[in-house]
Design a protein around this motif. Sequence first.
Motif, PDB file in Angstrom:
ATOM      1  N   ASN A 150       6.546   2.006  -6.988  1.00 19.36           N
ATOM      2  CA  ASN A 150       5.197   2.159  -6.972  1.00 19.36           C
ATOM      3  C   ASN A 150       5.001   3.171  -5.772  1.00 19.36           C
ATOM      4  OD1 ASN A 150       2.610   1.639  -5.590  1.00 19.36           O
ATOM      5  ND2 ASN A 150       2.334  -0.105  -7.015  1.00 19.36           N
ATOM      6  N   ASN A 178      -2.160  -3.427  -3.487  1.00 17.29           N
ATOM      7  CA  ASN A 178      -0.982  -2.225  -4.149  1.00 17.29           C
ATOM      8  C   ASN A 178      -1.227  -1.558  -5.270  1.00 17.29           C
ATOM      9  OD1 ASN A 178       0.989  -3.503  -2.297  1.00 17.29           O
ATOM     10  ND2 ASN A 178       1.209  -5.238  -3.788  1.00 17.29           N
ATOM     11  N   MET A 196       3.402   1.214  -2.768  1.00 22.67           N
ATOM     12  CA  MET A 196       4.036   0.221  -1.999  1.00 22.67           C
ATOM     13  C   MET A 196       5.201   0.842  -1.329  1.00 22.67           C
ATOM     14  SD  MET A 196       4.118  -2.598  -5.111  1.00 22.67           S
ATOM     15  CE  MET A 196       5.279  -3.744  -4.134  1.00 22.67           C
ATOM     16  N   ALA A 197       5.700   1.923  -1.769  1.00 23.73           N
ATOM     17  CA  ALA A 197       6.888   2.565  -1.283  1.00 23.73           C
ATOM     18  C   ALA A 197       6.531   3.252   0.360  1.00 23.73           C
ATOM     19  CB  ALA A 197       7.504   3.878  -1.796  1.00 23.73           C
ATOM     20  N   ILE A 217      11.605   0.695  -5.339  1.00 26.45           N
ATOM     21  CA  ILE A 217      10.230   0.248  -5.605  1.00 26.45           C
ATOM     22  C   ILE A 217       9.497   1.065  -6.294  1.00 26.45           C
ATOM     23  CG2 ILE A 217       8.065  -0.507  -4.622  1.00 26.45           C
ATOM     24  CD1 ILE A 217       9.139  -1.406  -1.978  1.00 26.45           C
ATOM     25  N   TYR A 238      11.015   4.943  -3.288  1.00 24.00           N
ATOM     26  CA  TYR A 238      10.348   4.920  -4.297  1.00 24.00           C
ATOM     27  C   TYR A 238      11.188   5.126  -5.586  1.00 24.00           C
ATOM     28  CZ  TYR A 238       7.321   6.993  -7.985  1.00 24.00           C
ATOM     29  OH  TYR A 238       6.651   7.323  -8.989  1.00 24.00           O
TER      30      TYR A 238
END
Length: 689
Positions: free
Chosen positions: A98, A32, A101-102, A96, A92
């Motif tokens: 990040n 990540n 990660m999104a 999340i 995002y």
Amino acid sequence: MKILTDSFPTRVLLFIFFALLAMSQLAPLESNVLIPNQADLLNHIAAIIQAAKELNAHQFPLRIAPLQYEGLSYPYFQFYAPTSYMFAAFIYKWLIPNPYMAYKATIWSALVFGGVYLYRLVHWLTKSSPAAILATTVFLTTPYLNILVGALGAFNEIIGISLIPFILYYTLRDYKNPNQIKFLLLVSLGWYVLITVHIITFIFSVGLIGLLLFLLTCQNKQWMRFIRTIIAIFFSCAMATWFLAPEILFAPHFSVAASFPNANAIYSFSSTLASFLSPTLNKIINMQQNVVTRAHESIGIPVILAVGVAIYAICNNSVITKKNEYDYYIGPLVIIFLVAFFLLWSPVNVWEWVPKPLLVIQYTMRMLAQLMWIGPLIFAWVVCWMFHDKLDVRHVTVGMLLIIAATNSLLPTLASSPYSVKDILKKPLITFNSDAYMIDVNNNPEFVTKINNYQLETLVNHHKLVLNEAFFIPRTLLQLAYSPQLKIQGYVLNKKNKDQYMLTVKLDNQIMGTVSAKSGPLEWSVALPLSHIQSEKKLLPLTFVVTNNKQKSIKNSTDILIDVDKVELIGFQKSSESFNPLELNNHCHVVQEELICQITVPQGIHFMELPMLYYPKLLKVTLNGKTISYDGVLSDGKIKVGIVPKIGSNIIKAKFVGLGWANLASQISWAIWGGIFLIYMGRCFIRIR
């Protein structure tokens, strides 16, 4: 043996299973923090960050990438996948924090969504939960997904493929039950989303699904149902007119048009039959290599075997007597599979005969996206036919294990990456093909009415001046200059320091000027009068050569290297008649993607260059509250907006708004869709009461 039921606990377990299969496809992207060195992947993450900024500015639909080109209103999302990035930006921004990660969460969500609707589609067609589970397993473990996720980072194509089961499910439901308003609403919504996610997947999906419906209609003669379904597709296009119309009208003028190969190039890059029929994928070790041309694209053993069995059953007359409704589908499904496969691979260049718009496919490997949904549907029919619709838990358990083992999922060993999420957050810029949706000046000089300066970037390679190679300048651009001059700044490294070496510039093979090539700083301006050019060529070749004292060209000389800071054409505007763009920038700011400039213009100024990219008919520019026309001015290698200001106080506002009539068409279509939706909800409310 217990038959699988369609109870709520079973549905929950199926969702978990599909979620795990989707997660397995993301295994190559396990970190990540570190981001694999894939040009497309870095672009997608940067685009998600910029899309989130657009959401902060309350922009809907997304049009502008606000951080590109120092805020010049680059309309990246107007022409490329606005819905994908809007969904990812939502994750995002609110779920999340990040962007990487999104990105992964969006892909995971799309794959799970596609798996759920592939299951619903097959279950509706076969009335068999076991067949639906096995077909979904084939869909979510297909080798092409390994390439898209682990090798190409094809964010929008993955989402587009995942939408097809949803679209096909409600398209067939609408086709079978034309009186259901709900199906019409969902079909048009699904096609709209696909259009604004991945246009290439839309083009080929609509063609193959349309062919499937046509073949089904040839059997049942229900032509009004076919026409109604086609109307639903056209209605979705009307809903997406705001996106489609500028795409169709302006795409040929953009730099990205150069990436659309001709038929021969597409055919030459197609893979071999052995690759497609291979039981395994080629292991990609170095992700930076061109996997588009060297990836071992495999269809997958389950699909290959299923198609073979289906063809055998058809040839053996095993489906002449239709035992259930799904038997009517197998013939058309095999036909569209063969059509898609023929476009994927053929012994002759079929791309010479297809309509030119289909060449946007870029490479034939993309037809595997269509086989991803056709193959599982055939597979489902085959398992029902082989086991006489008597499938149970044993078949599902063994079948899933065999399918997962047979697909031999590709888990590439990623090369160590120098990129991290923090790096992207510091500078979230689209870098790969960053100018894709900018007007190509050299091929479209008609969009330029004035020039500030003309950058000759192709004459520079790694900060070195390119010698003995021609750069073609449109004659029409030189005609706009009152005194065209070539200006070069840099440094000459003469290894032998020979005085006889000279740097010469030629225009249309005629010498325009010569300067000594001694070691030291180089700052040189040379006039390029068109009166000296005898030919009437539309493109004039400009060439730098190194000559000796006898005026003979020195080719392939390594004795002289010229480091270049800038090579440009100047002399197009008189400084006394145009406002200094650098000074104007100090008087401009952006509010919710609208450029606002407040400036006092002195006497004698007849032209002003705004810090905004030029797109004809797509911008709204006002001067002191009144809409005005604008021109294209070439400056620093880009076409920017140019206006004629008024003497005295000027309040200038400019915003990218898209094509007016296309926006109106979409608004009317969405109003109709909304009206139908309200009617449907009203009926539902009445039924409940």
